[in-house]
Enzyme design. Structure first.
Site, PDB file in Angstrom:
ATOM      1  N   HIS A  25      76.028 103.025  37.889  1.00  0.00           N
ATOM      2  CA  HIS A  25      76.184 104.443  38.138  1.00  0.00           C
ATOM      3  C   HIS A  25      75.702 104.779  39.448  1.00  0.00           C
ATOM      4  O   HIS A  25      74.742 104.618  40.204  1.00  0.00           O
ATOM      5  CB  HIS A  25      75.050 105.106  37.143  1.00  0.00           C
ATOM      6  CG  HIS A  25      75.779 105.225  35.626  1.00  0.00           C
ATOM      7  ND1 HIS A  25      74.925 105.010  34.597  1.00  0.00           N
ATOM      8  CD2 HIS A  25      77.239 105.317  35.328  1.00  0.00           C
ATOM      9  CE1 HIS A  25      75.670 105.227  33.654  1.00  0.00           C
ATOM     10  NE2 HIS A  25      77.013 105.295  33.926  1.00  0.00           N
TER      11      HIS A  25
ATOM     12  N   GLU B  23      72.222 106.002  40.848  1.00  0.00           N
ATOM     13  CA  GLU B  23      71.043 105.150  40.618  1.00  0.00           C
ATOM     14  C   GLU B  23      71.168 103.859  41.313  1.00  0.00           C
ATOM     15  O   GLU B  23      70.768 102.804  41.089  1.00  0.00           O
ATOM     16  CB  GLU B  23      71.470 104.551  39.106  1.00  0.00           C
ATOM     17  CG  GLU B  23      71.477 105.846  38.072  1.00  0.00           C
ATOM     18  CD  GLU B  23      71.971 105.489  36.692  1.00  0.00           C
ATOM     19  OE1 GLU B  23      72.017 104.345  36.188  1.00  0.00           O
ATOM     20  OE2 GLU B  23      72.175 106.492  35.887  1.00  0.00           O
TER      21      GLU B  23
ATOM     22  N   HIS C 187      69.660 100.572  35.137  1.00  0.00           N
ATOM     23  CA  HIS C 187      69.945 101.896  35.417  1.00  0.00           C
ATOM     24  C   HIS C 187      68.633 102.675  35.745  1.00  0.00           C
ATOM     25  O   HIS C 187      67.600 101.954  35.627  1.00  0.00           O
ATOM     26  CB  HIS C 187      70.460 102.457  33.998  1.00  0.00           C
ATOM     27  CG  HIS C 187      71.878 101.914  33.720  1.00  0.00           C
ATOM     28  ND1 HIS C 187      73.132 102.504  33.962  1.00  0.00           N
ATOM     29  CD2 HIS C 187      72.240 100.690  33.089  1.00  0.00           C
ATOM     30  CE1 HIS C 187      73.926 101.867  33.478  1.00  0.00           C
ATOM     31  NE2 HIS C 187      73.551 100.680  33.384  1.00  0.00           N
TER      32      HIS C 187
ATOM     33  N   TYR D 106      77.263 103.999  23.400  1.00  0.00           N
ATOM     34  CA  TYR D 106      78.911 103.279  23.317  1.00  0.00           C
ATOM     35  C   TYR D 106      79.632 102.776  24.622  1.00  0.00           C
ATOM     36  O   TYR D 106      79.277 103.293  25.717  1.00  0.00           O
ATOM     37  CB  TYR D 106      80.037 104.368  22.860  1.00  0.00           C
ATOM     38  CG  TYR D 106      79.739 105.088  21.476  1.00  0.00           C
ATOM     39  CD1 TYR D 106      80.282 104.681  20.588  1.00  0.00           C
ATOM     40  CD2 TYR D 106      78.802 106.209  21.420  1.00  0.00           C
ATOM     41  CE1 TYR D 106      80.162 105.148  19.211  1.00  0.00           C
ATOM     42  CE2 TYR D 106      78.598 106.839  20.221  1.00  0.00           C
ATOM     43  CZ  TYR D 106      79.344 106.389  19.087  1.00  0.00           C
ATOM     44  OH  TYR D 106      79.025 107.002  17.870  1.00  0.00           O
TER      45      TYR D 106
ATOM     46  N   GLU E 296      66.172 100.982  32.170  1.00  0.00           N
ATOM     47  CA  GLU E 296      66.086 102.292  33.038  1.00  0.00           C
ATOM     48  C   GLU E 296      64.712 102.215  33.613  1.00  0.00           C
ATOM     49  O   GLU E 296      63.773 102.427  33.227  1.00  0.00           O
ATOM     50  CB  GLU E 296      66.098 103.362  31.843  1.00  0.00           C
ATOM     51  CG  GLU E 296      67.219 103.299  31.018  1.00  0.00           C
ATOM     52  CD  GLU E 296      68.596 104.330  31.682  1.00  0.00           C
ATOM     53  OE1 GLU E 296      68.523 104.611  32.805  1.00  0.00           O
ATOM     54  OE2 GLU E 296      69.383 104.237  31.157  1.00  0.00           O
TER      55      GLU E 296
HETATM   56 ZN   LIG Z   1      73.099 104.600  34.285  1.00  0.00          ZN
END
Ligand SMILES: [Zn+2]
Length: 294
Positions: free
Chosen positions: A56, A59, A205, A244, A263
């Site tokens: 992402h 990130e 992430h 998902y 995370e």
């Molecule tokens: Zn992410």
């Protein structure tokens, strides 16, 4: 190296600077816009650990983290010092880390350097943004596909959920694409994983200071506890739209091998760079611990 605003140029600079005696840097594919997908193999041990970051774009601090780990690890191997509380040479002899800090370099480019009028995707991205600020919302690759929803794990179930939630077409986030691995970045990850048969993996992430360990009825909670213990992060199961067709979901579903989403940090993405040192403090011991868990 200044690890703030960490883009493809900086990653390339760090990786080309790694001592070749200890780090095997290679590209395992190219992004939509032709940027190399860099991976560094560091270690002499038979056990393999695969770590990746920046699926992402907002990130990108996860790419800073993993690239900095590579540089610090090689330095520690050379000096005989420690990393993450473990002797680096001992770690090196036990395990080989495969580290791909930036799965989505084209998206990171947009967030870190802005949408440049020279970008071949200027018009399409402008349209998909629909007036929003690219550096506040863009998580997808340059095609507007969310790479961490492009893996083959309940993919078509997710397509339906996403459509109903308003993510039925390309956009800054959450759109999964038409079929699993229909983007070059995820297809490259798939090929690398199948070739190398990593028995253990983590996708980094931001944010939340939490470790997600399961997919459906699969997962390795005891190993997750070790990672939580090493980092101080909490352990949780993902629910709803986030649960998902991500990398970790596919890994658990297809191979039934330990895989986690970590995370890092806390706040609104992109995280303020002031958190970088505390993120390293939490994650370096966790990364070092991986060698014991594989
Ligand atoms: Zn992410």
């Amino acid at each position: 190296m200044d690890y703030n605003n960490f883009d493809y140029e900086k990653l390339t600079q760090v990786f080309t600077g790694l001592d070749e005696r200890y780090a095997n840097v290679f590209s395992f594919g190219k992004s939509v816009q032709g940027r190399e997908l860099w991976c560094a193999g560091i270690g002499g041990g038979e056990k393999k650990v695969f770590l990746n970051g920046a699926h992402h774009s907002l990130e990108w601090i996860t790419a800073s983290l993993l690239a900095n780990w590579c540089a610090d690890y090689v330095d520690a191997i050379k000096s005989g010092g420690d990393i993450g509380g473990v002797n680096a040479r001992r770690l090196y002899s036990k395990c080989t880390y495969y580290i791909a800090p930036m799965i989505n370099p084209d998206g990171v480019e947009l967030v870190v350097n802005g949408l440049n009028p020279n970008n071949p995707a200027f018009e399409s991205v402008t349209e998909l943004l629909d007036g929003q600020d690219v550096d506040k919302v863009w998580q997808a690759n340059i095609n507007g596909v969310d790479l961490n929803h492009n893996y083959d794990a309940l993919f078509y179930e997710y397509v339906e959920i996403a459509r109903r939630a308003g993510y039925g077409k390309p956009g800054p986030r959450r759109y999964p694409g038409v079929a699993p691995f229909d983007q070059p970045e995820t297809e490259a990850v798939r090929k690398l994983v199948l070739e190398e048969e990593f028995p253990f993996s983590i996708a980094f992430h931001s944010q939340g200071e939490v470790i997600y360990w399961s997919f459906e009825d699969k997962g390795f909670v005891d190993i997750g506890r070790e990672l939580a213990d090493a980092s101080g992060y909490s352990l949780d199961t993902a629910t709803g739209i986030s649960s998902y067709s991500g990398f970790k979901d596919w890994y658990l579903d297809k191979f039934n091998l330990p895989s986690f989403t970590v995370e890092v940090g806390m706040g609104t993405n992109p995280l303020p760079f002031e958190q970088f040192e505390s993120i390293k403090e939490a994650c370096y011991p966790m990364i070092a611990r991986c060698a014991e868990l594989v």
